[in-house]
Write a protein that holds these residues in place. Structure first.
Motif, PDB file in Angstrom:
ATOM      1  N   SER A 129       7.322   0.397  -0.109  1.00 58.48           N
ATOM      2  CA  SER A 129       6.623  -0.508  -1.034  1.00 58.48           C
ATOM      3  C   SER A 129       6.922  -1.971  -0.754  1.00 58.48           C
ATOM      4  O   SER A 129       6.217  -2.852  -1.254  1.00 58.48           O
ATOM      5  CB  SER A 129       7.004  -0.178  -2.482  1.00 58.48           C
ATOM      6  OG  SER A 129       8.397  -0.347  -2.680  1.00 58.48           O
ATOM      7  N   THR A 130       7.933  -2.244   0.041  1.00 60.52           N
ATOM      8  CA  THR A 130       8.307  -3.642   0.319  1.00 60.52           C
ATOM      9  C   THR A 130       7.991  -4.058   1.758  1.00 60.52           C
ATOM     10  O   THR A 130       8.429  -5.111   2.203  1.00 60.52           O
ATOM     11  CB  THR A 130       9.809  -3.854   0.045  1.00 60.52           C
ATOM     12  OG1 THR A 130      10.567  -2.938   0.848  1.00 60.52           O
ATOM     13  CG2 THR A 130      10.121  -3.626  -1.426  1.00 60.52           C
ATOM     14  N   GLU A 132       6.301  -5.825   4.643  1.00 58.85           N
ATOM     15  CA  GLU A 132       5.549  -7.077   4.657  1.00 58.85           C
ATOM     16  C   GLU A 132       4.474  -7.092   5.742  1.00 58.85           C
ATOM     17  O   GLU A 132       3.314  -7.365   5.470  1.00 58.85           O
ATOM     18  CB  GLU A 132       6.499  -8.261   4.833  1.00 58.85           C
ATOM     19  CG  GLU A 132       7.477  -8.435   3.675  1.00 58.85           C
ATOM     20  CD  GLU A 132       8.370  -9.639   3.863  1.00 58.85           C
ATOM     21  OE1 GLU A 132       8.270 -10.293   4.929  1.00 58.85           O
ATOM     22  OE2 GLU A 132       9.174  -9.923   2.947  1.00 58.85           O
ATOM     23  N   LEU A 220      -2.636  -1.328   2.825  1.00 63.67           N
ATOM     24  CA  LEU A 220      -2.695  -1.980   1.514  1.00 63.67           C
ATOM     25  C   LEU A 220      -4.022  -1.654   0.854  1.00 63.67           C
ATOM     26  O   LEU A 220      -5.091  -1.848   1.446  1.00 63.67           O
ATOM     27  CB  LEU A 220      -2.543  -3.496   1.676  1.00 63.67           C
ATOM     28  CG  LEU A 220      -2.270  -4.294   0.395  1.00 63.67           C
ATOM     29  CD1 LEU A 220      -0.923  -3.898  -0.201  1.00 63.67           C
ATOM     30  CD2 LEU A 220      -2.298  -5.791   0.692  1.00 63.67           C
ATOM     31  N   TYR A 221      -3.978  -1.156  -0.370  1.00 65.47           N
ATOM     32  CA  TYR A 221      -5.189  -0.834  -1.121  1.00 65.47           C
ATOM     33  C   TYR A 221      -5.054  -1.366  -2.540  1.00 65.47           C
ATOM     34  O   TYR A 221      -4.177  -0.939  -3.296  1.00 65.47           O
ATOM     35  CB  TYR A 221      -5.419   0.677  -1.140  1.00 65.47           C
ATOM     36  CG  TYR A 221      -6.665   1.101  -1.879  1.00 65.47           C
ATOM     37  CD1 TYR A 221      -7.921   0.945  -1.308  1.00 65.47           C
ATOM     38  CD2 TYR A 221      -6.590   1.653  -3.160  1.00 65.47           C
ATOM     39  CE1 TYR A 221      -9.067   1.328  -1.973  1.00 65.47           C
ATOM     40  CE2 TYR A 221      -7.729   2.048  -3.840  1.00 65.47           C
ATOM     41  CZ  TYR A 221      -8.965   1.878  -3.245  1.00 65.47           C
ATOM     42  OH  TYR A 221     -10.110   2.252  -3.915  1.00 65.47           O
ATOM     43  N   LYS A 222      -5.906  -2.337  -2.874  1.00 62.00           N
ATOM     44  CA  LYS A 222      -5.899  -2.967  -4.196  1.00 62.00           C
ATOM     45  C   LYS A 222      -4.500  -3.470  -4.562  1.00 62.00           C
ATOM     46  O   LYS A 222      -4.019  -3.281  -5.683  1.00 62.00           O
ATOM     47  CB  LYS A 222      -6.412  -2.001  -5.258  1.00 62.00           C
ATOM     48  CG  LYS A 222      -7.878  -1.649  -5.085  1.00 62.00           C
ATOM     49  CD  LYS A 222      -8.384  -0.768  -6.217  1.00 62.00           C
ATOM     50  CE  LYS A 222      -9.871  -0.486  -6.049  1.00 62.00           C
ATOM     51  NZ  LYS A 222     -10.415   0.371  -7.129  1.00 62.00           N
ATOM     52  N   GLY A 223      -3.845  -4.110  -3.598  1.00 64.12           N
ATOM     53  CA  GLY A 223      -2.542  -4.705  -3.835  1.00 64.12           C
ATOM     54  C   GLY A 223      -1.387  -3.744  -3.810  1.00 64.12           C
ATOM     55  O   GLY A 223      -0.239  -4.145  -4.018  1.00 64.12           O
ATOM     56  N   GLN A 224      -1.653  -2.467  -3.535  1.00 66.13           N
ATOM     57  CA  GLN A 224      -0.603  -1.451  -3.540  1.00 66.13           C
ATOM     58  C   GLN A 224      -0.447  -0.871  -2.139  1.00 66.13           C
ATOM     59  O   GLN A 224      -1.434  -0.543  -1.475  1.00 66.13           O
ATOM     60  CB  GLN A 224      -0.962  -0.333  -4.525  1.00 66.13           C
ATOM     61  CG  GLN A 224       0.083   0.765  -4.620  1.00 66.13           C
ATOM     62  CD  GLN A 224      -0.378   1.905  -5.514  1.00 66.13           C
ATOM     63  OE1 GLN A 224      -1.570   2.128  -5.687  1.00 66.13           O
ATOM     64  NE2 GLN A 224       0.563   2.623  -6.096  1.00 66.13           N
ATOM     65  N   VAL A 225       0.808  -0.736  -1.686  1.00 62.08           N
ATOM     66  CA  VAL A 225       1.064  -0.145  -0.381  1.00 62.08           C
ATOM     67  C   VAL A 225       0.959   1.370  -0.498  1.00 62.08           C
ATOM     68  O   VAL A 225       1.627   1.996  -1.323  1.00 62.08           O
ATOM     69  CB  VAL A 225       2.458  -0.535   0.154  1.00 62.08           C
ATOM     70  CG1 VAL A 225       2.722   0.160   1.482  1.00 62.08           C
ATOM     71  CG2 VAL A 225       2.557  -2.045   0.314  1.00 62.08           C
ATOM     72  N   ARG A 226       0.095   1.953   0.330  1.00 64.80           N
ATOM     73  CA  ARG A 226      -0.062   3.396   0.390  1.00 64.80           C
ATOM     74  C   ARG A 226       0.193   3.858   1.817  1.00 64.80           C
ATOM     75  O   ARG A 226       0.349   3.042   2.724  1.00 64.80           O
ATOM     76  CB  ARG A 226      -1.465   3.809  -0.056  1.00 64.80           C
ATOM     77  CG  ARG A 226      -1.793   3.429  -1.501  1.00 64.80           C
ATOM     78  CD  ARG A 226      -3.127   4.001  -1.908  1.00 64.80           C
ATOM     79  NE  ARG A 226      -3.427   3.767  -3.306  1.00 64.80           N
ATOM     80  CZ  ARG A 226      -4.440   4.336  -3.966  1.00 64.80           C
ATOM     81  NH1 ARG A 226      -5.261   5.178  -3.328  1.00 64.80           N
ATOM     82  NH2 ARG A 226      -4.647   4.078  -5.238  1.00 64.80           N
TER      83      ARG A 226
END
Length: 560
Positions: A129-130, A132, A220-226
């Motif tokens: 999740s972090t 970059e 990155l999808y809608k501001g979320q890391v997947r």
């Protein structure tokens, strides 16, 4: 470990005599153009005794010469290979180099029970999740409990499924504050990995589903890391006896929230597929111009193909990069119209192949070419209703001269008809409102409409010019020319030569007007009335006179 073997970290392109001893972490075949029967290469990931990993490629020609089978988990000794820079788009390892095997490469399988296993590079959820620099991140592995799953989504050229994975709670002490870290992540399975997962689900009932996804890719999808599977390299393993899965089960043993998920995985019904076409939200072209940047479905009719002779480009057979000479791929701009507006769309090779049914190099270019576009392409595309998934960018600078890129198309008849019928109804209404204009432009029922209008003409030509505004262009031009001829005769000069020319022009003009009116009339009544008019009588008198000064005087007297 004998010093005769080089460690993977010590390999360098300038050294071609290295001998390595490695274990195969992953081995997968890459088909040519999606044809599973035509293998282009064998790709492998190796690890050495220290756990360092490197990617290796065996080309088509090399595979014919290798005497041993390369299998996952086995150990091999290799020599006579090349070490080259690792420029892979999605790197499978963090190693700066990759190995290229040749027909001279020597490979031997060995049995060594003491050689370590470093089969996984597991990354904790908080670290994912972090991340970059997502594009620079090498592919990694994850292990987690499947706590929820979405339906299988079938797209025209792809199939996907989303899983919600969860791990035990992670805590971190920052500034003496106990903080709960991210322990949930969404994983997207693509294509064959969906089938792999569903097949393994059927084999395990009434237990917590623990999954290992090897070589997954962050996005990155809608501001979320997947995370998602990555082409052929990924591998999905569910509930198998792997040490990593067993360790995970021990860590979550007795945790109530995981026990409650035993049957959640089985909400997925392998035989019942959710088609994206059934849930698509189709917008009008006018609406998408006002929406935020993103992907939207629209339905439209292909009205025109733009061309500067560039309906294809030359590309590499193995990738999407533009090159000087390899093969042709489609790149076509089309103007699409719906009931609200129109837009220019850019169709790339995949969508064009789906619509045309051929590869670019298979198109018959010997047929008639219109504006640089082969007739075969026009016949396949023009007037066709299609559902387009458009990548919208609505900033002013982009819209100034750029077409909108198409990500997908749908041509399933029952789906397209549902949305195309609304466009056709709207266009039918517009067509009825402009029936007369359509008749003149396209020639529908011309004779019938003209006959009806001619029967309603007034008796006097002057009244026709003033009152009948619905005359067709030919009638208006004929009447105007006739009047011009009359005015020209009334304004004759004393010059006999000019008089003669004017008389000839006037006579010719009036004859042209008569012929035009005669051709437009179906019953001859109007023509008969025209001959009775004073301009027709005056014309006969003019023809009988001589073109000299005497006639000029007579004309003047008649005018007086």
């Amino acid at each position: 470990m004998s010093s005769m073997f080089s460690m993977l970290k010590d390999l360098h392109p300038s050294v071609t005599t290295s001998v390595i001893k490695v274990r195969v972490v992953r081995a997968y075949e890459v088909p040519f153009n999606g044809n599973a029967a035509d293998i282009m290469s064998l790709e492998c990931i190796f690890h050495d005794a220290e756990g360092s990993k490197i990617h290796a490629s065996f080309g088509r020609a090399v595979l014919r010469t290798i005497a041993v089978n390369i299998s996952e988990g086995n150990c091999y000794v290799m020599q006579k290979f090349y070490t080259r820079p690792n420029h892979m788009r999605y790197k499978t390892t963090n190693h700066a180099f990759r190995l290229t095997m040749t027909q001279k490469t020597q490979i031997y399988q060995v049995i060594d029970d003491e050689f370590p296993f470093h089969m996984f590079s597991l990354k904790p959820f908080p670290e994912i999740s972090t991340i970059e620099n997502l594009h620079d991140e090498a592919l990694f592995d994850v292990v987690g409990v499947v706590v929820d799953s979405g339906g299988v989504v079938n797209q025209p050229n792809a199939k996907m499924m989303e899983l919600k994975l969860e791990d035990e709670k992670y805590y971190s002490i920052i500034l003496s504050i106990l903080e709960l870290l991210q322990n949930v992540i969404i994983c997207t399975l693509w294509e064959d990995f969906v089938d792999q997962f569903l097949a393994q689900v059927d084999g395990y009932v009434q237990q917590i589903s623990v999954i290992v996804v090897q070589f997954c890719r962050p996005h990155l999808y809608k501001g979320q890391v997947r995370i998602s599977t990555s082409f052929n390299v990924s591998k999905v393993t569910l509930n198998k006896g792997l040490p990593e899965i067993n360790e995970m089960r021990q860590r979550i043993f007795g945790v109530q929230r995981f026990i409650e998920t035993i049957n959640l995985t089985f909400k997925v019904e392998p035989k019942k597929l959710v088609d994206e076409n059934e849930i698509m939200d189709v917008k009008s072209i006018e609406d998408v111009f006002c929406l935020e940047d993103g992907c939207y479905w629209i339905c439209g009719r292909i009205d025109h193909i733009e061309s500067n002779g560039d309906w294809f480009y030359l590309a590499c057979k193995r990738c999407s990069k533009k090159v000087v000479k390899v093969e042709q791929r489609f790149m076509i701009r089309v103007n699409v119209v719906d009931a609200t507006s129109n837009a220019t769309l850019l169709l790339w090779d995949r969508e064009c192949v789906q619509l045309i049914g051929k590869r670019a190099w298979e198109v018959d270019v010997s047929t008639a070419v219109v504006d640089g576009i082969p007739k075969e392409i026009e016949n396949k595309l023009l007037e066709k209703f299609v559902l387009f998934k458009v990548q919208m960018r609505n900033d002013a600078d982009f819209r100034l001269d750029q077409p909108y890129t198409i990500n997908k198309v749908c041509v399933t008849p029952e789906i397209v008809e549902k949305f195309a019928s609304k466009i056709m109804e709207s266009q039918t209404e517009n067509s009825a409102a402009n029936e007369s204009l359509t008749d003149l432009a396209f020639g529908y029922d011309v004779k019938e409409s003209q006959s009806q209008r001619i029967k309603t003409f007034p008796e006097e030509l002057d009244e026709i010019l003033v009152k009948d505004e619905e005359l067709d262009d030919s009638l208006e031009r004929g009447a105007w020319i006739t009047e011009s001829g009359k005015r020209g005769l009334e304004e004759l000069s004393d010059d006999g030569v000019f008089l003669k020319n004017s008389l000839e022009r006037g006579a010719g003009i009036i004859k042209s007007g008569e012929r035009g009116l005669e051709e437009l009339s179906d019953d001859g009544v109007f023509l008969k009335k025209l001959k009775k008019e004073k301009d027709g009588v005056f014309l006969k008198k003019v023809k009988k006179e001589k073109a000299d000064g005497v006639f000029l005087k007579k004309v003047k007297k008649e005018k007086e």
